[in-house]
Design an enzyme around this catalytic site. Structure first.
Site, PDB file in Angstrom:
ATOM      1  N   PRO A  53     -32.740  78.548 -14.333  1.00 33.71           N
ATOM      2  CA  PRO A  53     -31.506  77.811 -14.589  1.00 33.71           C
ATOM      3  C   PRO A  53     -31.598  77.147 -15.958  1.00 33.71           C
ATOM      4  CG  PRO A  53     -32.898  76.605 -13.041  1.00 33.71           C
ATOM      5  CD  PRO A  53     -33.618  77.877 -13.358  1.00 33.71           C
ATOM      6  N   SER A  67     -27.082  69.735 -30.427  1.00 37.65           N
ATOM      7  CA  SER A  67     -27.878  70.807 -31.017  1.00 37.65           C
ATOM      8  C   SER A  67     -27.066  72.079 -31.284  1.00 37.65           C
ATOM      9  CB  SER A  67     -29.064  71.066 -30.082  1.00 37.65           C
ATOM     10  OG  SER A  67     -29.911  72.039 -30.595  1.00 37.65           O
ATOM     11  N   ALA A  76     -39.588  80.749 -28.599  1.00 41.52           N
ATOM     12  CA  ALA A  76     -39.157  81.938 -29.344  1.00 41.52           C
ATOM     13  C   ALA A  76     -37.932  81.621 -30.216  1.00 41.52           C
ATOM     14  CB  ALA A  76     -38.831  83.056 -28.367  1.00 41.52           C
ATOM     15  N   ASN A  77     -37.122  80.650 -29.768  1.00 43.74           N
ATOM     16  CA  ASN A  77     -35.903  80.319 -30.510  1.00 43.74           C
ATOM     17  C   ASN A  77     -36.171  79.537 -31.795  1.00 43.74           C
ATOM     18  OD1 ASN A  77     -36.310  77.601 -29.749  1.00 43.74           O
ATOM     19  ND2 ASN A  77     -35.134  77.884 -27.871  1.00 43.74           N
ATOM     20  N   ASP A 137     -28.708  70.788 -35.205  1.00 42.34           N
ATOM     21  CA  ASP A 137     -29.319  69.490 -35.525  1.00 42.34           C
ATOM     22  C   ASP A 137     -30.648  69.674 -36.261  1.00 42.34           C
ATOM     23  OD1 ASP A 137     -30.607  70.483 -33.283  1.00 42.34           O
ATOM     24  OD2 ASP A 137     -30.839  68.542 -32.316  1.00 42.34           O
ATOM     25  N   ARG A 177     -30.112  81.817 -16.899  1.00 40.92           N
ATOM     26  CA  ARG A 177     -30.495  82.683 -18.017  1.00 40.92           C
ATOM     27  C   ARG A 177     -31.363  83.829 -17.504  1.00 40.92           C
ATOM     28  NH1 ARG A 177     -28.881  80.202 -22.633  1.00 40.92           N
ATOM     29  NH2 ARG A 177     -29.073  77.944 -22.740  1.00 40.92           N
ATOM     30  N   GLY A 228     -31.175  74.309 -18.723  1.00 46.95           N
ATOM     31  CA  GLY A 228     -31.151  72.849 -18.623  1.00 46.95           C
ATOM     32  C   GLY A 228     -30.099  72.254 -19.544  1.00 46.95           C
TER      33      GLY A 228
HETATM   34  P1  NG1 Z   1     -31.972  75.862 -21.775  1.00 48.16           P
HETATM   35  O1  NG1 Z   1     -30.485  75.743 -21.849  1.00 48.16           O
HETATM   36  O2  NG1 Z   1     -32.629  75.000 -20.726  1.00 48.16           O
HETATM   37  O3  NG1 Z   1     -32.400  77.298 -21.727  1.00 48.16           O
HETATM   38  C1  NG1 Z   1     -32.224  75.695 -24.430  1.00 48.16           C
HETATM   39  C2  NG1 Z   1     -33.326  76.562 -24.959  1.00 48.16           C
HETATM   40  C3  NG1 Z   1     -34.622  75.774 -24.898  1.00 48.16           C
HETATM   41  C4  NG1 Z   1     -34.518  74.455 -25.645  1.00 48.16           C
HETATM   42  C5  NG1 Z   1     -33.274  73.701 -25.185  1.00 48.16           C
HETATM   43  C6  NG1 Z   1     -33.027  72.440 -25.971  1.00 48.16           C
HETATM   44  C7  NG1 Z   1     -33.541  78.990 -24.757  1.00 48.16           C
HETATM   45  C8  NG1 Z   1     -33.663  80.153 -23.841  1.00 48.16           C
HETATM   46  N1  NG1 Z   1     -33.469  77.783 -24.178  1.00 48.16           N
HETATM   47  O4  NG1 Z   1     -32.560  75.298 -23.134  1.00 48.16           O
HETATM   48  O5  NG1 Z   1     -35.647  76.564 -25.400  1.00 48.16           O
HETATM   49  O6  NG1 Z   1     -34.533  74.657 -27.031  1.00 48.16           O
HETATM   50  O7  NG1 Z   1     -32.103  74.531 -25.232  1.00 48.16           O
HETATM   51  O8  NG1 Z   1     -32.284  72.593 -27.119  1.00 48.16           O
HETATM   52  O9  NG1 Z   1     -33.516  79.178 -25.970  1.00 48.16           O
HETATM   53 ZN    ZN Z   2     -31.571  71.706 -31.900  1.00 49.52          ZN
END
Ligand code: NG1
Ligand code: ZN
Length: 554
Positions: free
Chosen positions: A519, A67, A388-389, A286, A527, A521
């Site tokens: 944390p 991604s 939000a992203n 992606d 974060r 993922g």
């Molecule tokens: P993590 O790394 O768990 O914060 C990030 C995004 C998720 C989600 C995943 C999968 C933020 C704060 N976190 O996860 O919302 O989109 O990647 O791609 O944007």
């Molecule tokens: Zn993605």
């Protein structure tokens, strides 16, 4: 399991030893790591996909992508028969498989799990796995490892669908399992024809005034840019210019893409003063995320961001409006009150949540990761979820669509061309345009464009739906991110003890202050999110909370 199957598994798995000292976890969105350490994980994910296919007697998907992560990373995620994410019930097995120390342990795990889940691995049960990958250079060899994993379960077929966006692969899995046409061409046809339907319903007066004609899209130097160029050739009434397609030498996700634009709130590469005031959008690596933005002036590098929350708000507003028009035409003998809900995470800007509640919508929060949001959204007849992203979609229940179809037929015979009939047609078109399997940047983009045209809104009007509260996000590198444990949809930290009280003590210092930590993922970090009534306040709160993380996790 017969001896032949056992020996195939032992033999092939010995070609993919696990790297020393790495612990894999299925995480927010599958396994992700530096591509150099991923071969064994992807091979094993192939085995898992084949077993899942046997168990569910359905087609399963396996996508190789990381991604928005940097180009040297890669990852693998599994799509379940519905086209959604792998069921969480299988995640512990995925983790155990990925971390099994050697071939014997791996074989033992598979035998035990197959027994528990009553999966017959006897060569008579067919498995079918669709494979896709993004444009990362490591994708080709990892795809090969996945194929070997799938093929090491006798009776399994690995079908390579080539380079795809994540949502395309999920869409194909869903379509295959519904017995529908499922090629890439079919995907583009469905999107372009439902978009055409919405555009044909744009009121005449809006067509004249119209939304500014051209949309400029940042393709993140990834798969989205190149696929969007295919799709846009099939669209009428929308002109798109794609930049950062990856062909011009730019690097995937480096200074470009939806994650960069949303988190840093600055102009991506290849955008600048010539784009001031234009409607611009960014895809992620992606193409399952999308954000819009405007370059407001030459004097700074900052952008005006239209994020996932605002996309959700626009969609919710539009659907609510169409529902109320539709209900006006519904006679009392034929009521159907659609259960309409909105799902967000703690990252949703506080102003967006206020806006949605003022619209009279039911808003629920879940932990981060679309698997959680999706699971909640399916509980509604119309469930909209967005992070939000910019990652999200709109789900429609079968029973509501069935009613809507019937209602549309009645209305067209009674009052062809009436406003309630048009509202029914619009809602039906939205349900086809919007990917029902996962968040899809292309669906989101075409829906946003069609709505702006219908309302005759500029991106500025959209952006002014509400004023975002200033916010800041930070990442703190720590030794062990699992030391942070959260509750209540990640709004409260329960471990390490004492840190939540310390965060509260900081937060109360700021008007409209709100902050939380969790944390990641997908990366080895904690974060930090903070919002407050001013940007200085949000920055300072995030900074102080970041310091607390360092102190408590030392
Ligand atoms: P993590 O790394 O768990 O914060 C990030 C995004 C998720 C989600 C995943 C999968 C933020 C704060 N976190 O996860 O919302 O989109 O990647 O791609 O944007
Ligand atoms: Zn993605």
């Amino acid at each position: 399991m017969d001896e032949e199957q056992k020996s195939i598994l032992l033999k092939t798995s010995s070609r993919f030893p696990i790297p020393p000292g790495v612990k894999f976890s299925y995480g927010t969105a599958g396994f992700r790591a530096d591509a150099l350490v991923l071969e064994s994980t992807v091979y094993r994910a192939g085995i898992l996909a084949a077993l899942r296919s046997i168990k569910t007697r359905s087609v399963i998907g396996l996508m190789i992508t990381a991604s928005h992560n940097k180009i040297s990373d890669n990852g693998v995620k599994i799509a379940d028969p519905s086209g959604g994410m792998l069921t969480q019930a299988w995640e512990p097995f995925a983790d155990a498989l990925a971390n099994a120390t050697d071939s014997d342990c791996l074989l033992q795990l598979i035998i035990e799990f197959a027994k528990e889940e009553s999966i017959l691995i006897d060569g008579h049960c067919r498995a079918e796995v669709l494979l896709g990958r993004d444009t990362r250079p490591s994708g080709e060899s990892l795809l090969e490892a996945a194929k070997q994993g799938i093929n090491s379960i006798v009776g399994s077929a690995a079908i390579d669908m080539g380079i795809l966006t994540t949502p395309q692969l999920h869409w194909m899995v869903r379509a295959r399992n519904k017995g529908m046409k499922a090629s890439e061409r079919d995907y583009f046809e469905q999107l372009s024809s439902s978009f055409r339907c919405l555009m044909n319903l744009v009121p005449g007066e809006c067509k004249v005034k119209g939304t500014d004609y051209k949309l400029v899209v940042d393709g993140a130097n990834g798969v989205g840019g190149e696929k969007l160029e295919c799709l846009m050739n099939m669209l009428d009434g929308l002109v798109i210019e794609v930049r950062n397609t990856g062909k011009g030498g730019g690097i995937l996700n480096e200074g470009v893409g939806a994650d960069y634009v949303q988190k840093e709130k600055v102009v991506p590469q290849e955008f600048g003063s010539n784009d001031i005031g234009m409607r611009c959008a960014s895809l992620d690596g992606d193409a399952d995320r999308l954000v819009y933005f405007i370059v407001p002036s030459v004097s700074s590098n900052n952008i005006m961001l239209v994020d996932g929350d605002k996309m959700l708000s626009l969609f919710a507003l539009f659907i609510k409006e169409q529902l109320s028009i539709l209900y006006k035409g519904v006679d009392e003998n034929n009521p159907y009150q659609a259960r309409f809900g909105v799902v967000q995470t703690a990252y949703a800007n506080g102003a967006s949540t206020d806006f949605l509640k003022e619209l009279g919508l039911e808003v629920v929060l879940t932990p981060t990761g679309v698997k959680f949001l999706h699971e909640k959204a399916v509980e509604y007849d119309i469930g909209i979820y967005f992070e939000a992203n910019g990652h999200g979609t709109i789900l429609f229940s079968d029973s509501f669509l069935c009613w809507l179809e019937k209602r549309q037929n009645e209305l067209s015979s009674m009052s062809e061309g009436s406003e309630p009939q048009k509202a029914a047609l619009r809602l039906l078109a939205v349900s086809k345009l919007v990917n029902q399997a996962v968040g899809d940047a292309f669906s989101g983009l075409l829906l946003a464009e069609a709505i702006l045209q219908t309302l005759s809104w500029s991106i500025n009007q959209w952006s002014e739906l509400y004023q975002d509260l200033p916010s800041r996000q930070l990442k703190v590198k720590v030794m062990d991110r699992t030391a942070v444990v959260t509750a209540n949809a990640e709004t409260v930290v329960v471990k390490p003890p004492g840190i939540q009280e310390a965060i509260n003590a900081e937060t109360v210092k700021y008007p409209r202050g709100r902050s939380f930590i969790r944390p990641s993922g997908t990366e080895d970090v904690i974060r930090v999110y903070a919002e407050a009534s001013t940007q200085e306040g949000a920055d300072s709160l995030a900074h102080s909370v970041g310091k607390l993380v360092e102190q408590f996790l030392e």
